[in-house]
Write an enzyme that holds these catalytic residues in place. Structure first.
Site, PDB file in Angstrom:
ATOM      1  CE1 TYR A 124      12.595  32.151   2.624  1.00 34.62           C
ATOM      2  CE2 TYR A 124      12.795  29.761   2.456  1.00 34.62           C
ATOM      3  CZ  TYR A 124      12.502  30.994   1.875  1.00 34.62           C
ATOM      4  OH  TYR A 124      12.110  31.055   0.573  1.00 34.62           O
ATOM      5  CG  MET A 152       8.899  23.880  -1.593  1.00 35.57           C
ATOM      6  SD  MET A 152       7.823  24.991  -2.494  1.00 35.57           S
ATOM      7  CE  MET A 152       7.043  25.911  -1.190  1.00 35.57           C
ATOM      8  NE  ARG A 184      -6.230   0.961  11.373  1.00 38.68           N
ATOM      9  CZ  ARG A 184      -5.076   0.629  10.805  1.00 38.68           C
ATOM     10  NH1 ARG A 184      -4.074   1.472  10.782  1.00 38.68           N
ATOM     11  NH2 ARG A 184      -4.912  -0.575  10.277  1.00 38.68           N
ATOM     12  CE  LYS A 217      -0.272  -0.007   5.034  1.00 37.17           C
ATOM     13  NZ  LYS A 217      -0.954  -0.664   6.151  1.00 37.17           N
TER      14      LYS A 217
HETATM   15  C1  LIG Z   1      -0.216  -1.682   6.802  1.00 34.72           C
HETATM   16  C2  LIG Z   1      -0.841  -2.915   7.306  1.00 34.72           C
HETATM   17  C3  LIG Z   1      -0.058  -4.055   7.564  1.00 34.72           C
HETATM   18  C4  LIG Z   1       1.458  -4.064   7.460  1.00 34.72           C
HETATM   19  O1  LIG Z   1       2.022  -3.539   8.618  1.00 34.72           O
HETATM   20  P1  LIG Z   1       3.600  -3.568   8.836  1.00 34.72           P
HETATM   21  O2  LIG Z   1       3.818  -3.024  10.187  1.00 34.72           O
HETATM   22  O3  LIG Z   1       4.185  -2.671   7.783  1.00 34.72           O
HETATM   23  O4  LIG Z   1       4.041  -4.959   8.666  1.00 34.72           O
HETATM   24  C5  LIG Z   1      -0.713  -5.212   7.939  1.00 34.72           C
HETATM   25  N1  LIG Z   1      -2.051  -5.253   8.062  1.00 34.72           N
HETATM   26  C6  LIG Z   1      -2.826  -4.175   7.848  1.00 34.72           C
HETATM   27  C7  LIG Z   1      -4.291  -4.289   8.029  1.00 34.72           C
HETATM   28  C8  LIG Z   1      -2.250  -2.972   7.475  1.00 34.72           C
HETATM   29  O5  LIG Z   1      -3.020  -1.907   7.275  1.00 34.72           O
END
Ligand SMILES: *Cc1c(COP(=O)(O)O)cnc(C)c1O
Length: 378
Positions: free
Chosen positions: A266, A314, A134, A35
């Protein structure tokens, strides 16, 4: 091309994947979590390379990320960790053969309706909230969820998952144990109700490493794959053998001497206390070198350490190279990675500003070109 770039070692990510496979053994499949553009590493080249290594599964957050993998020719199973938002994405899941995660009862109806319209049986994984608070179905809703699933004739419950909130924190072991036992209770209830999901998965990187009893038959690893562990897993047992994957580089584009008492950048937030050599680097916060590193970090030049001075802007950053022997214009500068015997890891860089390695590489913007190497660059 501006001399600022990231190098990504495909051979290292493949080695990390094999290391995780060895750790979990043959009966457990490994999902490579790619992801967020593979935590900033570039999802398409990473997934393409890992698929050749025989990766069983890929994990994405968004349906769109899954579609991009399919369009790039990825054939392995893909789980959409974030589910889908609307009917349209539910349809995309079916069209692109992406397995959605479901965490609300109404999502069953949406997916079932689309599956019926497509005249297909569709697999999904249910996500349970066992304490992370969550994303996930609360265990109290499970019976109703299962009754509803039975009514959705096009759907097949093929996986049961939860996510650990604190697997790397030894002080929270009781909490993690409670999450695992809540998960197992739910799993028993699901099987008792006559469902037969193939996949049971709980563990992220920290869970995979620290909780072997919670690996089920699939682990979802992100961090470990990218060679991150210092701020990812518990220190209680040694890490698997991992190699860092991403390094970040730039070059000195201006080198000058300034007298003591010179204000830099800056706001003049840095004042030299001696006659100094100051170098300008073509990297800034738009590239992902966060402004929080202003007067708060270091880089490597010629195998030596040079502090960041003044505010990060930047596109540009200043470093103090007064103590770097032999420093020259166009010298290469390492922000993440190795320079002779010194190394800055993403974990270390993260610690300077109170974050984690994941955020450091995720922050690298598209303006930073990524070069994919299968062996060291010479
Ligand atoms: C991002 C994620 C993972 C991976 O987590 P890591 O700490 O990078 O191994 C596993 N399960 C879910 C549901 C996630 O959102």
């Amino acid at each position: 091309m501006r001399p600022t770039w990231a190098e990504i070692r495909l051979d290292h990510i493949a080695a990390n994947y094999r290391s995780i496979k060895t750790l979990v053994g043959e009966k457990v499949e490994v999902m490579a979590v790619v992801k967020a553009d593979a935590y900033g590493h570039g999802a398409l080249p990473i997934a393409t390379h890992l698929e050749k290594e025989g990766v069983d599964w890929f994990g994405v957050a968004l349906v769109e990320e899954g579609i991009a993998l399919r369009r790039a020719g990825i054939k392995s199973a893909i789980l959409c960790l974030g589910g889908f938002w609307q009917e349209e994405q539910a349809h995309d899941c079916i069209e692109y053969n992406l397995i959605p995660t479901i965490y609300r009862i109404d999502m069953l109806d949406t997916l079932n309706a689309v599956a019926r319209a497509c005249n297909q049986q569709v697999k999904f994984h249910v996500k349970l909230d066992t304490g992370m608070g969550r994303l996930g179905l609360s265990p109290e809703q499970l019976e109703e969820f299962l009754r509803h699933t039975t009514a959705c004739q096009q759907l097949l419950l093929d996986g049961v998952m939860t996510h650990l909130a604190a697997a790397e924190e030894i002080e929270k072991n009781d909490f993690t144990n409670a999450q695992i036992s809540r998960y197992l209770d739910c799993l028993r209830l699901i099987r008792k109700a006559g469902f037969n999901p193939h996949y049971e998965h709980i563990a992220n990187s920290a869970g995979t490493h620290g909780w072997p009893q919670a690996r089920g038959n699939l682990v979802r690893t992100g961090g470990l794959l990218y060679g991150f562990w210092r701020d990812v897993i518990s220190p209680i047992s040694p890490p698997p053998t991992l190699a860092p994957v991403l390094s970040l580089h730039t070059q000195i584009i201006l080198l000058k001497s300034v007298p003591a008492g010179t204000l830099l950048g800056y706001g003049g937030s840095f004042r030299t206390t001696r006659e100094s050599r100051i170098a300008t680097l073509p990297i800034g916060y738009y590239d992902g070198l966060r402004r929080a590193y202003s007067n708060n970090g270091r880089v490597l030049v010629r195998g030596q350490s040079a502090p960041i001075v003044g505010r990060i802007s930047m596109d540009l950053t200043l470093i103090d190279v007064t103590d770097i022997t032999g420093v020259c214009l166009s010298d290469k500068v390492v922000l993440i990675g190795q320079s002779d015997n010194l190394m800055i890891t993403a974990e270390e860089m993260a610690s300077w500003i109170g974050t984690i390695s994941y955020e450091v590489t995720c922050a690298l913007s598209q303006r930073v070109p990524r070069f994919y190497l299968n062996s060291p660059k010479l």
